[in-house]
Design a protein around this motif. Structure first.
Motif, PDB file in Angstrom:
ATOM      1  N   ILE A  50      -1.750   0.427  -4.908  1.00  0.00           N
ATOM      2  CA  ILE A  50      -0.896   0.359  -3.786  1.00  0.00           C
ATOM      3  C   ILE A  50      -1.785   0.757  -2.450  1.00  0.00           C
ATOM      4  O   ILE A  50      -2.290   2.078  -2.514  1.00  0.00           O
ATOM      5  N   VAL A  51      -2.032  -0.005  -1.786  1.00  0.00           N
ATOM      6  CA  VAL A  51      -3.057   0.218  -0.625  1.00  0.00           C
ATOM      7  C   VAL A  51      -2.256   0.448   0.548  1.00  0.00           C
ATOM      8  O   VAL A  51      -1.338  -0.390   1.021  1.00  0.00           O
ATOM      9  N   TYR A  65       7.138   6.511  -2.522  1.00  0.00           N
ATOM     10  CA  TYR A  65       8.531   6.527  -2.778  1.00  0.00           C
ATOM     11  C   TYR A  65       8.613   5.342  -3.983  1.00  0.00           C
ATOM     12  O   TYR A  65       9.263   5.559  -4.914  1.00  0.00           O
ATOM     13  N   LEU A  66       7.937   4.191  -3.687  1.00  0.00           N
ATOM     14  CA  LEU A  66       7.664   3.180  -4.598  1.00  0.00           C
ATOM     15  C   LEU A  66       7.115   3.694  -6.042  1.00  0.00           C
ATOM     16  O   LEU A  66       7.632   3.215  -7.087  1.00  0.00           O
ATOM     17  N   VAL A  67       6.232   4.480  -5.964  1.00  0.00           N
ATOM     18  CA  VAL A  67       5.461   5.175  -6.996  1.00  0.00           C
ATOM     19  C   VAL A  67       6.504   5.800  -7.987  1.00  0.00           C
ATOM     20  O   VAL A  67       6.673   5.732  -8.998  1.00  0.00           O
ATOM     21  N   GLY A  68       7.167   6.874  -7.292  1.00  0.00           N
ATOM     22  CA  GLY A  68       8.285   7.451  -7.868  1.00  0.00           C
ATOM     23  C   GLY A  68       9.211   6.619  -8.702  1.00  0.00           C
ATOM     24  O   GLY A  68       9.687   6.757  -9.884  1.00  0.00           O
ATOM     25  N   LEU A  69       9.978   5.802  -8.041  1.00  0.00           N
ATOM     26  CA  LEU A  69      10.849   4.871  -8.634  1.00  0.00           C
ATOM     27  C   LEU A  69      10.145   4.027  -9.718  1.00  0.00           C
ATOM     28  O   LEU A  69      10.984   3.824 -10.665  1.00  0.00           O
ATOM     29  N   THR A 129      12.828  -3.058  -2.234  1.00  0.00           N
ATOM     30  CA  THR A 129      12.895  -4.518  -2.629  1.00  0.00           C
ATOM     31  C   THR A 129      12.047  -4.618  -3.734  1.00  0.00           C
ATOM     32  O   THR A 129      12.287  -5.254  -5.000  1.00  0.00           O
ATOM     33  N   LEU A 130      10.773  -4.422  -3.584  1.00  0.00           N
ATOM     34  CA  LEU A 130       9.530  -4.563  -4.508  1.00  0.00           C
ATOM     35  C   LEU A 130      10.094  -3.816  -5.807  1.00  0.00           C
ATOM     36  O   LEU A 130       9.894  -4.260  -6.770  1.00  0.00           O
ATOM     37  N   TRP A 131      10.636  -2.486  -5.729  1.00  0.00           N
ATOM     38  CA  TRP A 131      10.825  -1.798  -6.747  1.00  0.00           C
ATOM     39  C   TRP A 131      11.988  -2.557  -7.573  1.00  0.00           C
ATOM     40  O   TRP A 131      11.848  -2.580  -9.141  1.00  0.00           O
ATOM     41  N   GLN A 132      12.830  -3.318  -6.956  1.00  0.00           N
ATOM     42  CA  GLN A 132      13.969  -4.079  -7.892  1.00  0.00           C
ATOM     43  C   GLN A 132      13.242  -5.122  -8.382  1.00  0.00           C
ATOM     44  O   GLN A 132      13.434  -5.598  -9.597  1.00  0.00           O
ATOM     45  N   LEU A 133      12.217  -5.710  -7.828  1.00  0.00           N
ATOM     46  CA  LEU A 133      11.662  -6.963  -8.437  1.00  0.00           C
ATOM     47  C   LEU A 133      10.703  -6.488  -9.454  1.00  0.00           C
ATOM     48  O   LEU A 133      10.340  -7.198 -10.652  1.00  0.00           O
TER      49      LEU A 133
END
Length: 768
Positions: A50-51, A65-69, A129-133
């Motif tokens: 993730i950049v 946050y995305l990393v944790g999810l 949204t990406l987490w849901q994807l």
């Protein structure tokens, strides 16, 4: 662990790939404003970086946050690096062309994934949204994300949830969990109800008695109705600052509510001089509308302003909610000092006095750069031009406020009051009736059709409210919220044209799996099997014809008749079942991807069961449609039992009882505390005089003034649970039965757990 939670966990191991059609089968809630599918996909694994741009703290926060999810729900350990975007990666970037501060674009191509936004909020929501994807099912590890383009922004700026922490408290950790769910649903306003008659929950250092006295009430002991049990607590200022910061990291604003001039009993209990009578009441153990008001003296105004100083120091929100609801004016009307104040001010009535009082505080907030927010009662005597109205008594308050040029948030009861149960099932948790179904919430439109285009711009959005009189634990709260909060999220975020009930249902299975991964006590009420049959025909023939359905009319119903738990390999229901009695029918609902939508439910099909009615299967007697679903104690921490009770009339109907061959009746009953402050509605409570010292249960045929079939005296030993049994006068045919508890209305409530009619040799002289 609940049955549904167990099934959800099991489903994580058995979910199969779900065929993705067109642009509507992306498992996202709420649905984005624009979504276009394309050919191809991009695989995300632990080698996918993730950049984020160097030095962009908000982008780094969204990425982490995305990393944790992803780690928690997919088992993917993704790494973040700060560098210019290169190669196959997930990149977060700024895009000044995106106008909405919460808007973003998300592009997936075979070469990588790009999230772009102008502001911090947009980057955060793009990451959600990406987490849901990344979590379209319950699988772990690498995931293939379909190529697509999303351009998204919210329909409304206010997308809210209110939590009542006054009636029952939640821990800091439990509130953090709710804030995490709000963020996952792209909700941005956490309305925190912190003061009421039953408890003052916010530390105010200048007035320590507010939490020393006002934060604690005497209730009833779980083990004994006679022993008081102290209930309460409060949030320290450090805890509040932590919660506010935790919410801000998730793009959520915390809006505090300090309720006044009514719902003031805990404050007046702490400082009696704030009240009208000068006397110190207890902190109320009673739900409902209590009579205590603040007075309107200058020292009381200074007191409230000093409280607001500390509130504003803790909460940076633009809005401060000052309540204004359910202020019964009896004390003001009876006070010569209040009446003299009204004459001095030149106000015509008590509603106008409340308006003056709220106006003083609204001006004070304005002087400090804040705005008054209040329930729609603040409209009744006029309100400051800068005030915003939260419309809870239907949509009328929203219509009136918008027409007067005031901003408004729709928070209408009962549709957005999530202390109302989700179904009329007998296994629902405690709450209010009538039920507010998932479909009803999804169909809600925040902008009343009565408003023109200019007036409609005053509708900031909508909010779900979680009042906790009957939701004593976080498990109760979760059960009340989910999945109805998904419907609120879509109504608040997605364009009207994107909202489609059938499509929404098709996206819920993936959401249910996410809930299972997060240990959320999601209600399966919309999908739980409903057994429909003619009981009396089955009793007469010995065969039961059973039709199966569920509230949402969605999912595949699989059943068994051999006592085993239904699974995907069990028979699929397609037409009414003819079951030879006795038997036990078990049913569960599954989604098309094989995941569980409901826990298994069962229906015993035998004479004893068909002659019985549980609490939720009885109905109110004519004259009142008010019903609560109550637990044995106000502060019970268990989830069962729960009883349907009309606090205005201790009378229940057993519809269509087949009395042929019935000799006697058995009633499992309970005594419940009568802890309800009814104010002006107390006159509606119906009294049924007793003939014996402790009262009795009367059973009438047909209407409640029909023939008396039996009288069952109530026990005088103070027991909470008891069974009443006695013979019935012989009757033939099918009749309604009216069951009336006679007892003083200043004593306990009586609830029916179950009524069973017992066949046998009919007594020749069953005396009433």
């Amino acid at each position: 662990m609940s049955k549904l939670r167990l099934l959800l966990c099991l489903a994580l191991c058995s979910v199969t790939a779900f065929a993705q059609a067109a642009d509507t089968r992306v498992e996202l809630i709420p649905m984005p404003a624009q979504l276009t599918r394309a050919d191809g996909s991009f695989s995300v694994n632990e080698q996918t970086p993730i950049v984020v741009p160097p030095g962009d703290a908000a982008a780094l926060h969204a990425a982490n946050y995305l990393v944790g999810l992803a780690e928690h729900s997919r088992g993917l350990s993704l790494q973040v690096r700060e560098s210019p975007a290169t190669g196959a990666a997930i990149t977060l970037q700024r895009d000044a062309s995106i106008n909405n501060r919460e808007g973003y674009t998300l592009d997936v191509t075979p070469k990588g994934i790009r999230i772009a936004a102008r502001d911090d909020a947009g980057l955060f929501y793009g990451a959600v949204t990406l987490w849901q994807l990344l979590t379209p099912n319950g699988r772990r590890g690498e995931v293939s994300v379909p190529s697509l383009h999303i351009r998204d922004e919210p329909r409304f700026s206010w997308r809210g949830m209110m939590l009542d922490s006054s009636r029952h408290m939640q821990s800091v950790e439990e509130i953090e969990g709710l804030l995490d769910q709000m963020a996952a649903h792209k909700l941005n306003s956490f309305h925190w109800h912190l003061t009421d008659d039953q408890g003052w929950r916010i530390e105010i250092k200048r007035y320590p008695e507010l939490t020393k006295i006002g934060a604690w009430r005497d209730g009833l002991n779980e083990q004994s109705d006679q022993s008081p049990q102290r209930y309460g607590g409060f949030y320290t200022q450090d805890q509040i600052r932590h919660i506010v910061a935790y919410a801000a990291e998730r793009q959520i604003t915390v809006v505090p509510e300090i309720d006044l001039p009514g719902h003031a009993q805990a404050a007046v209990a702490s400082y009696p001089e704030l009240g009208v009578t000068g006397k110190r009441p207890p902190v109320s153990p009673d739900w409902g509308v209590n009579p205590y008001l603040y007075n309107v003296d200058d020292p009381t105004l200074r007191f409230v302003e000093n409280v607001l100083d500390e509130v504003m120091d803790l909460f940076p929100s633009t809005y401060i909610h000052l309540g204004g609801d359910e202020a019964v004016k009896d004390q003001w009307q009876a006070s010569s000092a209040i009446q003299a104040k009204m004459r001095a001010l030149g106000v015509k009535d008590e509603n106008a006095l409340q308006s003056w009082f709220m106006g003083q505080l609204g001006t004070y907030l304005n002087q400090h750069g804040r705005r008054l927010l209040g329930w729609d009662e603040i409209l009744e005597g006029g309100l400051p031009a800068s005030a915003t109205v939260m419309s809870w008594r239907g949509s009328k308050g929203a219509i009136d406020a918008a027409r007067q040029g005031h901003d408004v948030v729709l928070s209408a009861a009962p549709d957005l009051y999530f202390d109302n149960v989700q179904s009329d099932r007998d296994d629902e948790l405690s709450g209010r009736l009538p039920p507010i179904s998932l479909a009803k919430v999804y169909g809600l439109e925040a902008v009343p059709k009565e408003l023109n285009a200019a007036q409609a711009k005053h509708v900031l959005g909508l909010q779900a409210n979680v009042w906790t009189e009957h939701l004593p634990t976080i498990s109760h709260v979760q059960h009340a919220l989910f999945p109805r909060l998904d419907a609120v999220a879509e109504a608040a975020w997605s364009p009207v044209a994107k909202r489609n009930w059938s499509n929404f249902l098709s996206r819920l299975p993936a959401q249910f799996v996410r809930y299972g991964q997060q240990n959320i006590n999601v209600a399966d009420s919309a999908f739980a099997p409903v057994f429909e049959l003619d009981r009396n025909a089955a009793l007469a023939s010995g065969k039961a014809r059973v039709t199966l359905t569920n509230q949402a009319k969605y999912g595949a119903l699989h059943y068994t008749l051999d006592g085993s738990t239904p699974g995907l390999n069990s028979p699929l229901y397609s037409k009414p079942l003819d079951v030879t009695m006795p038997g036990v029918l078990k049913v569960a609902t599954f989604a098309a991807d094989g995941s569980a939508l409901s826990a298994s439910r069962q229906r015993a099909l035998d004479t004893d069961s068909l002659l019985g009615r549980n609490s939720g299967e009885l109905v109110n007697c004519p004259g009142s449609d008010f019903t609560l679903r109550l637990q044995p104690m106000p502060d019970a921490t268990s989830q069962a039992p729960a009883y349907n009770v009309n606090i205005f009339d201790a009378c229940r109907l057993y519809r269509q009882a087949r009395l042929d061959g019935v000799a006697s009746i058995s009633v499992q009953a309970a005594r419940l505390p009568r802890n309800y402050a009814l104010a002006h509605e107390a006159k509606l409570v119906k009294s049924h005089p007793a003939s014996t010292p402790h009262g009795e249960l009367l059973v009438h045929q047909g209407n409640c003034d029909g023939p008396l079939l039996t009288t069952l005296p109530l026990p005088g030993d103070g027991s909470r649970d008891f069974t009443l049994e006695g013979p019935l006068l012989p009757r033939q045919g099918v009749h309604d039965l009216c069951l009336i508890f006679t007892a003083p209305t200043n004593g306990p409530l009586y609830a029916i757990d179950k009524v069973t009619l017992i066949p046998g040799q009919v007594a020749k002289a069953a005396k009433p």
